[in-house]
Motif scaffolding. Structure first.
Motif, short mmCIF file in Angstrom:
data_model
loop_
_atom_site.label_atom_id
_atom_site.label_comp_id
_atom_site.label_asym_id
_atom_site.label_seq_id
_atom_site.Cartn_x
_atom_site.Cartn_y
_atom_site.Cartn_z
N GLN A 140 0.84 -1.33 0.05
CA GLN A 140 -0.04 0.00 0.14
C GLN A 140 0.96 1.18 -0.01
OE1 GLN A 140 -2.15 -1.24 3.40
NE2 GLN A 140 -4.09 -1.08 2.27
N TRP A 141 1.03 1.99 -1.29
CA TRP A 141 0.64 1.77 -2.49
C TRP A 141 1.70 2.17 -3.29
CZ3 TRP A 141 -2.56 4.05 1.39
CH2 TRP A 141 -3.58 3.36 1.63
N PHE A 142 2.47 0.98 -3.56
CA PHE A 142 3.45 1.14 -4.50
C PHE A 142 4.14 -0.41 -4.82
CE2 PHE A 142 7.55 0.31 -2.24
CZ PHE A 142 7.04 0.29 -0.92
N ILE A 180 -4.15 -7.99 -0.42
CA ILE A 180 -4.18 -8.36 -1.59
C ILE A 180 -4.26 -7.37 -2.90
CG2 ILE A 180 -5.27 -10.13 -3.08
CD1 ILE A 180 -6.61 -11.57 -0.97
N HIS A 181 -3.38 -7.51 -3.65
CA HIS A 181 -3.29 -6.45 -4.86
C HIS A 181 -3.13 -7.53 -6.03
CE1 HIS A 181 -1.54 -3.32 -2.31
NE2 HIS A 181 -1.28 -4.17 -1.66
N SER A 182 -3.40 -6.72 -7.30
CA SER A 182 -3.33 -7.46 -8.49
C SER A 182 -2.47 -6.90 -9.45
CB SER A 182 -4.66 -7.75 -9.20
OG SER A 182 -4.66 -8.59 -10.15
N GLN A 215 -1.60 -1.50 -13.79
CA GLN A 215 -2.55 -0.80 -12.60
C GLN A 215 -2.73 -1.92 -11.90
OE1 GLN A 215 -3.49 2.28 -11.90
NE2 GLN A 215 -4.70 1.47 -10.27
N CYS A 216 -2.83 -1.46 -10.27
CA CYS A 216 -3.32 -2.70 -9.53
C CYS A 216 -4.67 -3.00 -9.80
CB CYS A 216 -3.03 -2.14 -8.13
SG CYS A 216 -3.62 -3.21 -6.87
N ALA A 217 -5.18 -4.18 -10.05
CA ALA A 217 -6.50 -4.53 -10.63
C ALA A 217 -7.27 -5.12 -9.45
CB ALA A 217 -6.40 -5.47 -11.65
N GLU A 218 -6.91 -4.89 -8.21
CA GLU A 218 -7.61 -5.70 -6.97
C GLU A 218 -8.01 -4.40 -5.88
OE1 GLU A 218 -8.34 -9.22 -6.53
OE2 GLU A 218 -9.41 -8.86 -4.99
N TYR A 219 -9.18 -4.31 -5.54
CA TYR A 219 -9.13 -3.12 -4.49
C TYR A 219 -8.38 -3.33 -3.48
CZ TYR A 219 -11.11 0.39 -1.52
OH TYR A 219 -11.01 1.50 -0.67
N CYS A 220 -7.46 -2.43 -2.97
CA CYS A 220 -6.51 -2.69 -1.91
C CYS A 220 -6.62 -1.58 -1.05
CB CYS A 220 -5.17 -2.84 -2.65
SG CYS A 220 -4.65 -1.67 -3.65
N GLY A 221 -7.51 -0.72 -0.91
CA GLY A 221 -7.45 0.58 0.02
C GLY A 221 -7.53 1.68 -0.74
N GLN A 223 -5.90 4.29 -1.75
CA GLN A 223 -5.23 4.57 -2.92
C GLN A 223 -5.05 3.61 -4.17
OE1 GLN A 223 -4.40 7.73 -3.47
NE2 GLN A 223 -5.37 8.36 -1.62
N HIS A 224 -5.92 2.71 -4.12
CA HIS A 224 -6.01 1.57 -4.95
C HIS A 224 -5.69 2.12 -6.48
CE1 HIS A 224 -7.44 -1.62 -7.68
NE2 HIS A 224 -8.38 -0.83 -7.93
N ALA A 225 -6.61 3.33 -6.81
CA ALA A 225 -6.65 3.89 -8.21
C ALA A 225 -5.35 4.52 -8.51
CB ALA A 225 -7.73 4.71 -8.31
N HIS A 226 -4.66 4.86 -7.40
CA HIS A 226 -3.30 5.55 -7.61
C HIS A 226 -2.25 4.56 -7.51
CE1 HIS A 226 -5.59 9.40 -6.72
NE2 HIS A 226 -5.68 8.89 -7.84
N MET A 227 -2.20 3.25 -7.93
CA MET A 227 -1.18 2.41 -7.60
C MET A 227 -0.78 1.88 -9.10
SD MET A 227 -1.14 -0.76 -5.11
CE MET A 227 0.24 -1.88 -5.18
N GLY A 228 -0.06 2.76 -9.98
CA GLY A 228 0.23 2.38 -11.29
C GLY A 228 1.57 1.75 -11.30
CU1 CUA Z 1 -3.17 -2.29 -4.89
CU2 CUA Z 1 -5.10 -2.05 -5.63
#
Ligand code: CUA
Length: 342
Positions: A140-142, A180-182, A215-221, A223-228
């Motif tokens: 979270q989140w890099f 969990i991230h994706s 892009q992170c493709a699993e909701y992880c908190g 800043q999920h949308a800003h996890m490029g």
């Molecule tokens: Cu990491 Cu969504």
């Protein structure tokens, strides 16, 4: 302001709003997230499959909708008085049509299943053994990226921008550092989860040099949308040069900035060859070789570094980076130091 420039400026404003709505910063939009074109041996067959399934699905919707509409207009016209009963059937069961419909759908579905299984089997493993293995830990989140090697002296860590050799398969070991991230770089491969407590292995390959956005493709908190993530495919020779450079310690200017950085930031960040050896945040040894900061969120430049370091919570609320208590002059020294890390 004349009409043309008014129109131009309103267009700029609306395209900026659109970019904001889509979550794109200017640097990221330079390599947009593309998922309907493939750029490597693993992605290409999947893209063909995607289009094939899409065409089948759209055809089914169009054909069925058309038949429903035709059926509506060709329905038997019977006038029924209140209280009166009427037989609407024509005496035929229409069973033949049902059998024909099921037959056509069955063949289409079977072809789709066979195609899917064949493509998935085809992309399961690369044709040749990958020479490069990356261990990617999603946090979270890099993205923390460790380049592995049997020789410990060749191992190094970087973040968010992944260089790979073009034309060669690369093995990925995915780990979830917290939740969990994706990991998803659609032009190169499908999604693969990064799960705490286990290592998920996959691979990808870029056919040609270029930048491929992921892009992170699993909701992880928050800043999920800003996890490029950005994958940069280099020619094999340039990749080797890049790897060798990453192994070096950055050239150290004798400055207050270096000491201030070690004191304020060294518990969380590493800069090779210095006392800054923290592992909570991204490794910053060669920070200025990356085009973005904050997991692809901001272009990497002096003003953005100052903005990020001085108030990370206003840039990425919820991020683990605390707001450091640093005076203006010290902040300037740290910024200068960061900008020297090539
Ligand atoms: Cu990491 Cu969504």
């Amino acid at each position: 302001m004349n009409a043309a420039s008014k129109l131009r400026s309103s267009f700029t404003i609306s395209s900026n709003v659109l970019a904001l709505l889509l979550g794109l910063s200017s640097s990221v939009s330079a390599a947009p997230l593309q998922y309907l074109t493939g750029a490597g041996t693993k992605a290409a067959p999947v893209v063909v499959l995607t289009w094939a399934v899409l065409i089948v699905a759209i055809s089914v919707v169009v054909i069925i909708s058309s038949l429903v509409i035709v059926g509506y207009f060709r329905r038997p016209r019977v006038s029924v008085q209140p209280g009166e009963r009427s037989d609407v059937g024509s005496g035929q069961t229409g069973l033949n049509w049902i059998l024909i419909g099921v037959g056509i759908s069955g063949v289409a579905l079977l072809c789709t299943i066979v195609g899917t299984v064949l493509v998935l089997a085809d992309v399961e493993t690369p044709g040749i053994r990958p020479a490069v293995t990356l261990e990617i830990t999603a946090r979270q989140w890099f993205w923390e990226v460790r380049y592995l090697s049997p020789n410990p002296a060749q191992i190094f860590t970087t973040a968010n921008e992944i260089h790979i050799p073009a034309g060669e398969p690369v093995r990925l070991k995915l780990i979830g550092g917290d939740v969990i991230h994706s990991f998803w770089v659609p032009q190169l491969a499908g999604k693969m989860d990064a799960i705490p407590g286990q290592i998920n292995e996959t691979w990808f390959e870029a056919a040609a040099p270029g930048a491929y956005r992921g892009q992170c493709a699993e909701y992880c908190g928050a800043q999920h949308a800003h996890m490029g993530v950005m994958v940069i495919a280099d020619t094999p020779a340039n990749f080797k040069k890049w790897w060798d450079h990453q192994l070096q310690s950055p050239t150290q200017p004798a400055s207050d900035g270096a000491q201030l950085f070690e004191a304020h930031c060294g518990a969380c960040h590493t800069v090779r060859g210095t006392d800054a050896a923290g592992t909570k945040g991204p490794d910053l040894s060669h920070l200025m070789t990356r085009s973005t900061i904050a997991a692809g969120f901001l272009p990497n430049n002096g003003p953005n570094l100052v903005r990020w370091v001085s108030d990370p919570q206003s840039v990425k609320p919820g991020s683990l980076m605390p707001t450091p208590q640093i005076s203006g002059a010290d902040l300037k020294s740290i910024d200068d130091y960061l900008q020297s890390l090539h």
